[in-house]
Write an enzyme that holds these catalytic residues in place. Structure first.
Site, PDB file in Angstrom:
ATOM      1  N   TRP A  25     117.392  31.108  -0.332  1.00  0.00           N
ATOM      2  CA  TRP A  25     116.261  29.996   0.324  1.00  0.00           C
ATOM      3  C   TRP A  25     116.146  29.239  -0.757  1.00  0.00           C
ATOM      4  O   TRP A  25     115.823  29.302  -1.808  1.00  0.00           O
ATOM      5  CB  TRP A  25     114.742  30.854   0.248  1.00  0.00           C
ATOM      6  CG  TRP A  25     113.841  29.991   0.911  1.00  0.00           C
ATOM      7  CD1 TRP A  25     113.288  30.057   2.092  1.00  0.00           C
ATOM      8  CD2 TRP A  25     112.720  29.022   0.201  1.00  0.00           C
ATOM      9  NE1 TRP A  25     112.423  28.924   2.378  1.00  0.00           N
ATOM     10  CE2 TRP A  25     111.959  28.581   1.331  1.00  0.00           C
ATOM     11  CE3 TRP A  25     112.671  28.615  -1.091  1.00  0.00           C
ATOM     12  CZ2 TRP A  25     111.082  27.505   0.823  1.00  0.00           C
ATOM     13  CZ3 TRP A  25     111.585  27.707  -1.452  1.00  0.00           C
ATOM     14  CH2 TRP A  25     110.707  27.387  -0.257  1.00  0.00           C
ATOM     15  N   GLU A  51     103.926  28.997  12.622  1.00  0.00           N
ATOM     16  CA  GLU A  51     104.927  29.391  11.902  1.00  0.00           C
ATOM     17  C   GLU A  51     106.063  29.947  12.795  1.00  0.00           C
ATOM     18  O   GLU A  51     107.348  29.769  12.457  1.00  0.00           O
ATOM     19  CB  GLU A  51     104.761  30.330  10.548  1.00  0.00           C
ATOM     20  CG  GLU A  51     103.973  31.555  11.177  1.00  0.00           C
ATOM     21  CD  GLU A  51     103.647  32.440   9.991  1.00  0.00           C
ATOM     22  OE1 GLU A  51     104.233  32.202   8.835  1.00  0.00           O
ATOM     23  OE2 GLU A  51     102.681  33.419  10.208  1.00  0.00           O
ATOM     24  N   ASN A 106     117.898  35.534  -8.069  1.00  0.00           N
ATOM     25  CA  ASN A 106     116.386  35.212  -7.345  1.00  0.00           C
ATOM     26  C   ASN A 106     115.311  34.780  -8.442  1.00  0.00           C
ATOM     27  O   ASN A 106     114.998  35.386  -9.309  1.00  0.00           O
ATOM     28  CB  ASN A 106     116.070  36.385  -6.862  1.00  0.00           C
ATOM     29  CG  ASN A 106     114.549  36.522  -6.258  1.00  0.00           C
ATOM     30  OD1 ASN A 106     113.925  37.226  -6.075  1.00  0.00           O
ATOM     31  ND2 ASN A 106     113.967  35.333  -5.673  1.00  0.00           N
ATOM     32  N   GLY A 107     115.073  33.436  -8.343  1.00  0.00           N
ATOM     33  CA  GLY A 107     113.879  33.098  -9.216  1.00  0.00           C
ATOM     34  C   GLY A 107     114.274  31.465  -9.442  1.00  0.00           C
ATOM     35  O   GLY A 107     115.032  30.739  -8.727  1.00  0.00           O
ATOM     36  N   HIS A 124      82.012  17.861  14.338  1.00  0.00           N
ATOM     37  CA  HIS A 124      81.893  17.124  13.060  1.00  0.00           C
ATOM     38  C   HIS A 124      83.416  16.428  12.972  1.00  0.00           C
ATOM     39  O   HIS A 124      83.796  16.156  11.986  1.00  0.00           O
ATOM     40  CB  HIS A 124      82.015  17.867  11.882  1.00  0.00           C
ATOM     41  CG  HIS A 124      80.449  18.328  11.796  1.00  0.00           C
ATOM     42  ND1 HIS A 124      79.188  17.600  11.711  1.00  0.00           N
ATOM     43  CD2 HIS A 124      79.879  19.586  12.038  1.00  0.00           C
ATOM     44  CE1 HIS A 124      78.223  18.460  11.825  1.00  0.00           C
ATOM     45  NE2 HIS A 124      78.523  19.788  12.172  1.00  0.00           N
ATOM     46  N   ARG A 147     114.219  37.125   3.346  1.00  0.00           N
ATOM     47  CA  ARG A 147     113.786  36.656   2.025  1.00  0.00           C
ATOM     48  C   ARG A 147     114.407  35.216   1.851  1.00  0.00           C
ATOM     49  O   ARG A 147     114.091  34.458   0.868  1.00  0.00           O
ATOM     50  CB  ARG A 147     114.196  37.337   0.871  1.00  0.00           C
ATOM     51  CG  ARG A 147     113.661  38.904   0.765  1.00  0.00           C
ATOM     52  CD  ARG A 147     114.358  39.663  -0.278  1.00  0.00           C
ATOM     53  NE  ARG A 147     113.766  39.200  -1.576  1.00  0.00           N
ATOM     54  CZ  ARG A 147     112.774  39.296  -2.302  1.00  0.00           C
ATOM     55  NH1 ARG A 147     111.776  40.189  -1.747  1.00  0.00           N
ATOM     56  NH2 ARG A 147     112.324  38.978  -3.378  1.00  0.00           N
ATOM     57  N   GLU A 169      93.961  32.525  11.231  1.00  0.00           N
ATOM     58  CA  GLU A 169      95.240  33.448  11.318  1.00  0.00           C
ATOM     59  C   GLU A 169      96.047  33.157  12.501  1.00  0.00           C
ATOM     60  O   GLU A 169      97.227  33.122  12.636  1.00  0.00           O
ATOM     61  CB  GLU A 169      94.783  35.091  11.115  1.00  0.00           C
ATOM     62  CG  GLU A 169      95.884  35.926  11.231  1.00  0.00           C
ATOM     63  CD  GLU A 169      96.927  35.783  10.253  1.00  0.00           C
ATOM     64  OE1 GLU A 169      96.832  34.968   9.193  1.00  0.00           O
ATOM     65  OE2 GLU A 169      98.102  36.387  10.394  1.00  0.00           O
TER      66      GLU A 169
HETATM   67  C1  F6R Z   1     102.282  34.302   7.062  1.00  0.00           C
HETATM   68  C2  F6R Z   1     102.668  35.092   6.049  1.00  0.00           C
HETATM   69  C3  F6R Z   1     102.333  34.383   4.736  1.00  0.00           C
HETATM   70  C4  F6R Z   1     102.159  35.520   3.469  1.00  0.00           C
HETATM   71  C5  F6R Z   1     101.932  34.839   2.390  1.00  0.00           C
HETATM   72  C6  F6R Z   1     101.319  35.835   1.319  1.00  0.00           C
HETATM   73  O1  F6R Z   1     102.490  35.101   8.385  1.00  0.00           O
HETATM   74  O2  F6R Z   1     103.290  35.837   6.193  1.00  0.00           O
HETATM   75  O3  F6R Z   1     101.513  33.471   4.810  1.00  0.00           O
HETATM   76  O4  F6R Z   1     100.810  36.059   4.210  1.00  0.00           O
HETATM   77  O5  F6R Z   1     102.943  34.279   1.767  1.00  0.00           O
HETATM   78  O6  F6R Z   1     102.278  37.090   1.139  1.00  0.00           O
HETATM   79  P1  F6R Z   1     101.893  38.260   0.487  1.00  0.00           P
HETATM   80  O7  F6R Z   1     100.845  38.946   1.152  1.00  0.00           O
HETATM   81  O8  F6R Z   1     103.185  39.187   0.471  1.00  0.00           O
HETATM   82  O9  F6R Z   1     101.251  37.950  -0.971  1.00  0.00           O
END
Ligand code: F6R
Length: 611
Positions: free
Chosen positions: A77, A491, A103-104, A507, A27, A484
């Protein structure tokens, strides 16, 4: 984003906190810390920049000092204040009696900080969180709960909070608004955390706290209150995840483990949901709204990242199988748009975590305008699962690798199941339904067969991992797969990649083609095959390198591509599930060869719980 954990009981708090932080590290991982308190209110605080492993090294050198059965932990984070020891949580008040993990985001912290500074409070960090410790100090008159409640009245923003006070060493106070918070109820011990994964070691009996609730945790008791101090009665429920689900089980990374879990997660998504004799699907979670879904004319899908890509594939599926018009929106955009919600409009949120801040805000906006909202969510009891009127769970087990893999395929599968279920009420025949079901049932073994090509894909990654940029292209169902695949590569391996519908290449993007910019072409033998071959030939004519993901081992693609990865044949709608697997493996191995931290990519965190 950020993980918090609190423990109170009879065991050594610090070891439980560290183990929990390891489970929460996905996280956020730029800094971390713990505070432990003994029964006399003596506290030990350890914070550091960097990952949990670093904190463990520091603790190992001080282990004899760290006694105590109450404690808080945090993995960060950064939002306010750069990653540093000072900005790491827990934060504390002027007298170092009150400790807080958060957290927030506290949105009005600047205003509150100015006010508290005028009153003589001294701050030690640049964070928004620290003001909470000072606010509580300001209000404290011998009752921690009432000081917390008074403080929270002044705070705007989101929080999952854990708080302890030296003068009340028999309790932890936790509070929730907009950030996940789960209580674990053990025998003579209680735990609170941002994620069930960190609780499972202690218990599988949990309580999902709701927004605007506060709880007082003692080792043998918990009391939940509203922010106006009214008691809220809530009984623990049993979680379906097991502790072993959160381990790497011998894989070097969670990402690889989760890629390999896909035959099973696909099976789990289908289990008990197929009505073969009726050529249809049964989704218990949608039964309460099925009449409304039958009347649905417009479906708006809101989601982010990988979940958004799954939504894009659903649009093609619904077009093929139902009479519903589908729009797919980034939740972060939808929440600020002024979309008309007409009668018979349904908003579907797709989210692995169920805690993505933008998706939650988009749902709330849709609800305000009167839409029926439904969810496709993996984490049971998460905010989106509870906010939506009805929904479907993925049952894919915890996804811990920051890059989403097994959830993408599970989401695509369930979206096809929803479209089939609705299609069967209208334009889809029994035979059409059966064809889909037969194809679904073949998926687990087909995925196994792709996974067996892992070494080959690894070799391709070895050859290509130094290229600075990639283009991914596909058409129709495989255009979102291209998006995807490109996202995965970016990432985890930090290689620049773009996904495009192949028809768009002329294009603009075709200008990028050079021997230095390989193209990943997703080209199974479906209705777009010939068109794709044409697009690939145009790349070949410009000396582009081509890696083709296809069903054809020996056809035309072999002549014009540099590499071929084969996938088994299926129905057109299911190709994204099969074709994404080589792309996931390719991204993983490129990251491995580039020496990247695969499960904790730089700047990212799983569960984006802040805007
Ligand atoms: C990419 C990834 C993110 C999540 C996005 C949505 O590998 O994991 O792009 O898909 O942050 O997260 P959720 O699905 O938990 O809402």
């Amino acid at each position: 984003m950020c993980g918090i954990i609190g423990y109170i009981g009879e065991d050594d708090a610090v070891s439980f906190l560290i183990e929990g932080l390891r489970k929460l590290e996905y996280r956020g991982y730029d800094s971390c810390g713990v505070v432990v308190e003994d029964a006399n209110g003596n506290t030990e605080l350890y914070k550091t920049k960097g990952k949990i492993a670093h904190l463990e090294d520091i603790l190992a050198n001080n282990i004899e000092n760290i006694k105590g059965n109450i404690g808080l932990g945090h993995t960060r984070w950064a939002t306010h204040g750069k990653p540093s020891k000072e900005n790491a949580h827990p934060h504390f008040d002027c007298e170092k009696k009150i400790f807080v993990v958060h957290n927030g985001i506290i949105e009005n912290f600047n205003y509150l900080k100015r006010d508290l500074t005028k009153k003589g409070h001294k701050f030690h960090s640049d964070t928004d969180t620290e003001i909470i410790a000072h606010l509580i100090e300001e209000f404290y008159e011998g009752d921690l709960l009432s000081a917390v409640l008074k403080s929270l009245e002044l705070v705007a923003g989101t929080f999952g909070l854990g708080i302890i006070h030296k003068d009340e060493p028999d309790k932890i106070i936790v509070a929730r608004r907009g950030s996940p918070l789960i209580l674990g109820v053990g025998k003579n011990e209680m735990v609170a955390s941002s994620d069930v994964a960190a609780i499972l070691k202690l218990t599988d009996r949990v309580i999902y706290m709701e927004d605007n609730q506060v709880a007082v945790l003692k080792k043998d008791d918990y009391k939940i209150y509203s922010l106006t101090r009214e008691r809220v009665r809530k009984k623990p429920e049993k979680v379906e995840w097991k502790l072993t689900d959160t381990d790497k089980n011998g894989f070097p990374h969670y990402m690889l483990k989760e890629i390999y879990e896909q035959p099973e997660t696909i099976l789990n998504a289908m289990r008990g949901r197929i009505l073969k004799e009726e050529g249809t699907i049964k989704l218990g979670g949608l039964e309460s709204v099925i009449d409304k879904l039958k009347k649905m004319k417009r479906l708006i899908i809101v989601s982010c990242g990988t979940s958004y890509h799954a939504g894009l594939i659903a649009r093609y599926m619904f077009e093929k199988l139902t009479d519903v018009n589908v729009e797919v929106e980034y939740a972060s955009e939808f929440r600020y748009r002024n979309i008309n919600i007409s009668e018979n409009t349904v908003v579907l949120a797709i989210s692995q975590s169920g805690e993505t801040a933008d998706t939650i805000a988009a749902l709330k906006e849709a609800q305000r305008k009167g839409a029926l909202t439904i969810g496709l969510v993996n984490v049971v009891g998460s905010t989106i699962a509870r906010l939506t009127t009805a929904g479907v769970y993925n049952h894919a087990g915890p996804e811990i690798g920051v890059a989403s893999t097994k959830l993408f395929t599970s989401q695509v599968l369930i979206l096809l199941m929803i479209a089939t279920l609705l299609g069967r009420f209208k334009k889809l025949s029994m035979n059409d339904g059966l064809n889909i079901i037969n194809a679904l049932e073949n998926l687990p073994s087909q995925i196994e067969s792709i996974l067996k090509q892992s070494d080959k894909i690894r070799d391709i990654a070895k050859k290509y991992h130094k290229f600075p940029s990639f283009l991914y292209m596909g058409r129709l169902f495989n255009f979102p797969t291209a998006l995807e695949g490109a996202l995965k590569l970016k990432e985890v391996s930090y290689i620049h990649a773009e996904g495009y519908p192949a028809g768009e290449m002329k294009h603009g993007p075709i200008a990028l083609i050079s021997p230095n910019c390989p193209v990943m072409a997703i080209c199974p033998k479906d209705s777009m095959f010939e068109k794709m071959v044409g697009n690939i030939k145009e790349i070949e004519a410009r000396n582009g390198k081509i890696i083709a993901v296809t069903t054809e081992e020996n056809g035309i693609l072999k002549e014009i591509s540099d590499e071929i990865i084969t996938i088994p044949e299926t129905i057109e709608m299911l190709y994204p599930i099969l074709s994404v697997i080589p792309l996931q493996l390719f991204a993983y191995y490129c990251a491995l060869y580039n020496g990247c931290e695969i499960d904790k990519p730089r700047n990212l965190a799983k569960s984006v719980t802040v805007e």
